[in-house]
Design a protein around this motif. Structure first.
Motif, PDB file in Angstrom:
ATOM      1  N   TRP A 123      40.693 -45.707  44.393  1.00 47.61           N
ATOM      2  CA  TRP A 123      40.989 -46.894  44.307  1.00 47.61           C
ATOM      3  C   TRP A 123      40.599 -48.541  45.043  1.00 47.61           C
ATOM      4  O   TRP A 123      40.640 -49.176  44.470  1.00 47.61           O
ATOM      5  N   LEU A 124      39.709 -47.782  45.592  1.00 51.71           N
ATOM      6  CA  LEU A 124      38.079 -48.821  45.973  1.00 51.71           C
ATOM      7  C   LEU A 124      37.721 -48.793  44.620  1.00 51.71           C
ATOM      8  O   LEU A 124      37.246 -50.009  44.451  1.00 51.71           O
ATOM      9  N   ALA A 125      37.261 -48.245  43.143  1.00 52.69           N
ATOM     10  CA  ALA A 125      36.622 -48.513  42.452  1.00 52.69           C
ATOM     11  C   ALA A 125      37.344 -49.354  41.812  1.00 52.69           C
ATOM     12  O   ALA A 125      36.441 -49.886  41.211  1.00 52.69           O
ATOM     13  N   LEU A 126      38.822 -48.905  40.992  1.00 54.75           N
ATOM     14  CA  LEU A 126      39.798 -49.750  40.291  1.00 54.75           C
ATOM     15  C   LEU A 126      39.213 -51.153  40.834  1.00 54.75           C
ATOM     16  O   LEU A 126      39.006 -52.212  40.598  1.00 54.75           O
ATOM     17  N   ILE A 127      39.431 -51.133  42.280  1.00 57.83           N
ATOM     18  CA  ILE A 127      39.376 -53.066  42.953  1.00 57.83           C
ATOM     19  C   ILE A 127      38.073 -53.643  42.354  1.00 57.83           C
ATOM     20  O   ILE A 127      38.008 -55.056  42.547  1.00 57.83           O
ATOM     21  N   LEU A 150      42.395 -45.623  34.544  1.00 61.85           N
ATOM     22  CA  LEU A 150      40.457 -45.612  34.362  1.00 61.85           C
ATOM     23  C   LEU A 150      40.449 -46.150  32.516  1.00 61.85           C
ATOM     24  O   LEU A 150      39.526 -46.703  32.293  1.00 61.85           O
ATOM     25  N   CYS A 151      41.034 -45.685  31.694  1.00 59.25           N
ATOM     26  CA  CYS A 151      41.262 -46.007  30.352  1.00 59.25           C
ATOM     27  C   CYS A 151      42.209 -47.400  30.767  1.00 59.25           C
ATOM     28  O   CYS A 151      41.913 -48.380  29.804  1.00 59.25           O
ATOM     29  N   LYS A 152      42.567 -47.845  31.336  1.00 54.10           N
ATOM     30  CA  LYS A 152      43.419 -49.665  31.709  1.00 54.10           C
ATOM     31  C   LYS A 152      42.196 -50.767  31.868  1.00 54.10           C
ATOM     32  O   LYS A 152      42.308 -51.190  31.373  1.00 54.10           O
ATOM     33  N   HIS A 153      42.195 -49.824  32.828  1.00 56.16           N
ATOM     34  CA  HIS A 153      40.616 -50.751  33.799  1.00 56.16           C
ATOM     35  C   HIS A 153      39.504 -50.331  33.572  1.00 56.16           C
ATOM     36  O   HIS A 153      39.058 -51.406  33.853  1.00 56.16           O
ATOM     37  N   SER A 154      39.134 -49.512  33.155  1.00 53.38           N
ATOM     38  CA  SER A 154      37.342 -49.567  32.898  1.00 53.38           C
ATOM     39  C   SER A 154      36.869 -48.387  31.420  1.00 53.38           C
ATOM     40  O   SER A 154      36.839 -47.949  31.550  1.00 53.38           O
ATOM     41  N   ARG A 155      37.725 -49.535  31.064  1.00 61.08           N
ATOM     42  CA  ARG A 155      37.630 -48.946  29.271  1.00 61.08           C
ATOM     43  C   ARG A 155      36.081 -49.295  29.102  1.00 61.08           C
ATOM     44  O   ARG A 155      35.630 -48.222  28.097  1.00 61.08           O
ATOM     45  N   TRP A 159      37.211 -44.567  24.865  1.00 63.74           N
ATOM     46  CA  TRP A 159      38.394 -44.261  25.604  1.00 63.74           C
ATOM     47  C   TRP A 159      39.278 -44.443  24.860  1.00 63.74           C
ATOM     48  O   TRP A 159      40.442 -43.958  25.116  1.00 63.74           O
ATOM     49  N   SER A 160      39.555 -44.901  23.424  1.00 59.67           N
ATOM     50  CA  SER A 160      40.269 -44.598  23.112  1.00 59.67           C
ATOM     51  C   SER A 160      40.568 -42.681  22.352  1.00 59.67           C
ATOM     52  O   SER A 160      42.237 -42.389  22.102  1.00 59.67           O
ATOM     53  N   SER A 161      40.070 -42.394  22.264  1.00 53.17           N
ATOM     54  CA  SER A 161      40.421 -41.085  21.761  1.00 53.17           C
ATOM     55  C   SER A 161      40.411 -40.318  22.989  1.00 53.17           C
ATOM     56  O   SER A 161      40.930 -39.251  23.099  1.00 53.17           O
ATOM     57  N   ILE A 162      40.079 -40.790  24.298  1.00 55.15           N
ATOM     58  CA  ILE A 162      40.259 -40.110  25.083  1.00 55.15           C
ATOM     59  C   ILE A 162      41.441 -40.289  25.829  1.00 55.15           C
ATOM     60  O   ILE A 162      42.296 -39.011  26.597  1.00 55.15           O
ATOM     61  N   TYR A 163      41.911 -41.413  25.518  1.00 48.94           N
ATOM     62  CA  TYR A 163      43.630 -41.860  26.495  1.00 48.94           C
ATOM     63  C   TYR A 163      44.397 -41.239  24.925  1.00 48.94           C
ATOM     64  O   TYR A 163      45.498 -40.133  25.205  1.00 48.94           O
ATOM     65  N   ASP A 164      44.331 -40.540  23.279  1.00 54.32           N
ATOM     66  CA  ASP A 164      45.059 -40.252  22.772  1.00 54.32           C
ATOM     67  C   ASP A 164      44.598 -39.018  22.736  1.00 54.32           C
ATOM     68  O   ASP A 164      46.364 -37.641  23.199  1.00 54.32           O
ATOM     69  N   LEU A 165      44.024 -37.924  23.317  1.00 56.80           N
ATOM     70  CA  LEU A 165      43.725 -36.213  24.160  1.00 56.80           C
ATOM     71  C   LEU A 165      44.607 -35.919  25.292  1.00 56.80           C
ATOM     72  O   LEU A 165      45.350 -35.430  24.600  1.00 56.80           O
ATOM     73  N   MET A 166      44.468 -37.358  25.711  1.00 55.95           N
ATOM     74  CA  MET A 166      44.974 -37.214  27.387  1.00 55.95           C
ATOM     75  C   MET A 166      46.787 -37.202  27.108  1.00 55.95           C
ATOM     76  O   MET A 166      47.104 -36.355  27.256  1.00 55.95           O
ATOM     77  N   PHE A 172      45.253 -32.786  40.304  1.00 57.41           N
ATOM     78  CA  PHE A 172      47.302 -32.881  40.312  1.00 57.41           C
ATOM     79  C   PHE A 172      47.656 -34.134  39.727  1.00 57.41           C
ATOM     80  O   PHE A 172      48.562 -34.274  39.036  1.00 57.41           O
ATOM     81  N   HIS A 173      46.804 -34.987  39.895  1.00 55.72           N
ATOM     82  CA  HIS A 173      46.594 -36.223  39.641  1.00 55.72           C
ATOM     83  C   HIS A 173      46.303 -36.626  38.597  1.00 55.72           C
ATOM     84  O   HIS A 173      45.692 -38.220  38.018  1.00 55.72           O
ATOM     85  N   TYR A 174      45.871 -35.238  37.451  1.00 52.84           N
ATOM     86  CA  TYR A 174      45.620 -36.320  35.853  1.00 52.84           C
ATOM     87  C   TYR A 174      46.211 -37.239  34.893  1.00 52.84           C
ATOM     88  O   TYR A 174      45.091 -37.659  34.843  1.00 52.84           O
ATOM     89  N   VAL A 175      47.096 -37.109  34.733  1.00 52.89           N
ATOM     90  CA  VAL A 175      47.472 -38.435  33.905  1.00 52.89           C
ATOM     91  C   VAL A 175      47.458 -40.032  34.687  1.00 52.89           C
ATOM     92  O   VAL A 175      47.309 -41.130  34.380  1.00 52.89           O
ATOM     93  N   GLU A 176      47.813 -39.815  36.227  1.00 49.27           N
ATOM     94  CA  GLU A 176      47.838 -41.675  36.598  1.00 49.27           C
ATOM     95  C   GLU A 176      45.645 -41.222  36.500  1.00 49.27           C
ATOM     96  O   GLU A 176      46.093 -42.554  36.384  1.00 49.27           O
ATOM     97  N   ILE A 177      44.742 -40.078  36.733  1.00 44.36           N
ATOM     98  CA  ILE A 177      43.520 -40.976  36.986  1.00 44.36           C
ATOM     99  C   ILE A 177      43.296 -41.681  35.630  1.00 44.36           C
ATOM    100  O   ILE A 177      42.938 -42.294  35.389  1.00 44.36           O
ATOM    101  N   ALA A 178      43.758 -40.124  34.616  1.00 44.22           N
ATOM    102  CA  ALA A 178      42.955 -41.230  33.091  1.00 44.22           C
ATOM    103  C   ALA A 178      43.358 -42.473  32.884  1.00 44.22           C
ATOM    104  O   ALA A 178      43.013 -43.319  31.725  1.00 44.22           O
ATOM    105  N   THR A 179      44.773 -42.825  32.938  1.00 43.64           N
ATOM    106  CA  THR A 179      45.584 -44.239  32.706  1.00 43.64           C
ATOM    107  C   THR A 179      44.553 -45.420  33.409  1.00 43.64           C
ATOM    108  O   THR A 179      44.699 -45.747  32.583  1.00 43.64           O
TER     109      THR A 179
END
Length: 153
Positions: A26-30, A77-82, A88-95, A68-75
């Motif tokens: 949460w702090l890294a994203l802020i 990071l792919c949304k805010h830290s592309r 990142w698009s390959s990572i998102y598709d693989l997720m 435990f929160h892999y979906v939320e973390i990946a989403t």
């Protein structure tokens, strides 16, 4: 330059340019949204790791261990830290593929429980928060039904 960030019961920092510091997501994203940091993705969130997880998920009935929160973390990071993620698009598709395979595996295992002629169980270890929330209602109603059917008339 930010020297410290204080929240109740915790202080993060000191922050210095080009020096890696571990902070909560949460702090890294802020800080990323403010343009004050780059985010280093976790090792499991690379194309090669996700390909290996996907192959294991497809080839095995057991769910692979993921955060435990892999979906939320990946989403997030792919949304805010592309810009910080390599491909990142390959990572998102693989997720999404991993999530879909796990979802399908979970449903097929639960469908197998409905067969009255089969004495079968389903192993649900290593489920993630999203997956637990999907089966929560089904499992609660199943346990209620089991309890009621085991009671004497």
């Amino acid at each position: 330059m930010i020297t410290h960030v204080s929240v109740p019961l915790r202080q993060y920092g000191p922050f210095r340019p080009q020096i890696k510091v571990s902070v909560p997501l949460w702090l890294a994203l802020i800080l990323k949204k403010q343009g004050k940091c780059n985010i280093v993705a976790p090792k499991w969130l690379s194309s090669s790791s996700l390909r290996a997880v996907l192959e294991s998920e497809r080839g095995d009935e057991i769910f692979q261990a993921l955060p435990f929160h892999y979906v939320e973390i990946a989403t997030d990071l792919c949304k805010h830290s592309r810009g910080d993620l390599q491909d990142w698009s390959s990572i998102y598709d693989l997720m999404e593929n991993v999530r879909a395979v796990r979802h399908s595996k979970m449903h097929s295992g639960l469908r197998g429980l409905l067969d009255v002629h089969a004495l079968k169980g389903v192993k649900l270890s290593n489920l993630a928060s999203l997956e637990v929330s999907i089966i929560r209602k089904y499992m609660a109603s199943s346990l209620d039904h089991f309890y009621l059917s085991s009671q004497p008339p």
